[in-house]
Design an enzyme around this catalytic site. Structure first.
Site, PDB file in Angstrom:
ATOM      1  N   LYS A   1      40.569  36.503  45.314  1.00 27.95           N
ATOM      2  CA  LYS A   1      41.952  36.196  44.953  1.00 27.95           C
ATOM      3  C   LYS A   1      43.157  36.546  45.806  1.00 27.95           C
ATOM      4  CE  LYS A   1      43.098  40.252  43.071  1.00 27.95           C
ATOM      5  NZ  LYS A   1      44.260  40.982  43.485  1.00 27.95           N
TER       6      LYS A   1
ATOM      7  N   ASP B   1      40.737  43.353  36.436  1.00 33.09           N
ATOM      8  CA  ASP B   1      40.845  41.972  37.034  1.00 33.09           C
ATOM      9  C   ASP B   1      39.459  41.364  36.929  1.00 33.09           C
ATOM     10  OD1 ASP B   1      39.793  43.467  39.085  1.00 33.09           O
ATOM     11  OD2 ASP B   1      40.935  42.537  40.586  1.00 33.09           O
TER      12      ASP B   1
END
Length: 271
Positions: free
Chosen positions: A8, A135
């Site tokens: 990401k 995350d």
């Protein structure tokens, strides 16, 4: 079974406050990209333990402390499945602000759940993922998301407009995340990042920031130099991802980059 954990980038990252649990509250947009690791597991026949081997980018430390193994250990506390022989081929740089370790762990949770029909629902997967890293829950779905809290409170967003080209670069320097947090000054933004994300991408340069950049540019000037060169090469938006040290540039078409940038490229493609 073979799966491919994604990575990401962060489109903006604001540190909004220090929490009583010693973490920080943030707001960010997690955006998936197709730079991937490869993760394979088979039954560890004749063994009463799980094992992990790694190829590709070197991973320091005891494999038993890898987030992949911690994910398996968490599952074993409540679910029964065979002992596994796991192999990770590492392509996502470590400590680069790309979430590779978190993605590997989340992907392991999902793959074991599916392959052995453990029937763990989405809510429990998210809970298990959060116990592994702030995350990690994002990687359970891996969709563009506005994230708050520690990064675990997630609202899905629409992808960016079509026809944009992303170049991801990594200068090969490391930034300690804990040190990065210690050197930032939390503050509440004037406007939430999810609303800024809805602006045209060419407007992001004037309103979307990463609070870690000042510290990162100070200790590793090459990171700031890469960002400047990306803009000089025609990027309509550029930012450091996470606490660094990767930097990305978004272009309206595939760019012709100078060698001074090309040597740092680790992935590129249409968003």
């Amino acid at each position: 079974m073979i799966v491919f954990p994604i990575s990401k980038i962060n489109i903006g990252l604001r540190i909004t406050g220090k929490r009583d649990d010693c973490f920080h509250n943030i707001e960010t947009v997690f955006y998936p990209i197709r730079l991937r690791d490869a993760l394979e597991f088979i039954v560890n026949t004749g063994s009463n333990k799980d094992t992990l081997t790694v190829s590709g980018i070197s991973v320091a430390g005891d494999p038993g402390n890898n987030l992949i193994m911690k994910a398996i250990t968490k599952l074993r506390k409540s679910y029964d499945f065979p002992f596994l022989k796991v192999h990770l081929h590492k392509a996502i740089p470590i400590g680069a602000g790309l979430g590779g370790g978190s993605s590997d762990a989340a992907c392991m949770l999902k793959a074991v759940n599916k392959h052995y029909s453990l029937n763990i629902d989405r809510s429990e997967l998210n809970t298990l993922a959060l116990e592994l890293g702030s995350d990690c829950p994002f990687f359970i779905d891996g969709k563009p998301s506005f994230a708050t809290g520690r990064g675990e409170l997630i609202t899905h967003l629409a992808p960016v407009q079509e026809g944009l080209y992303l170049v991801l670069l990594n200068p090969g320097v490391g930034i300690n995340t804990a040190e990065a947090y210690r050197n930032c000054r939390p503050s509440m933004p004037d406007q939430n990042l999810d609303s800024l994300y809805l602006h045209p991408v060419y407007e992001w340069k004037n309103c979307i920031v990463n609070d870690f950049e000042d510290y990162a540019f100070k200790i590793h000037p090459v990171i700031g130099e890469i960002k400047t060169e990306l803009y000089n090469s025609g990027a309509i938006f550029s930012l450091m991802s996470g606490s660094g040290s990767s930097v990305y540039g978004i272009f309206s078409k595939k760019p012709q980059l100078p060698e001074s940038l090309r040597k740092y490229v680790i992935w590129e493609g249409w968003m």
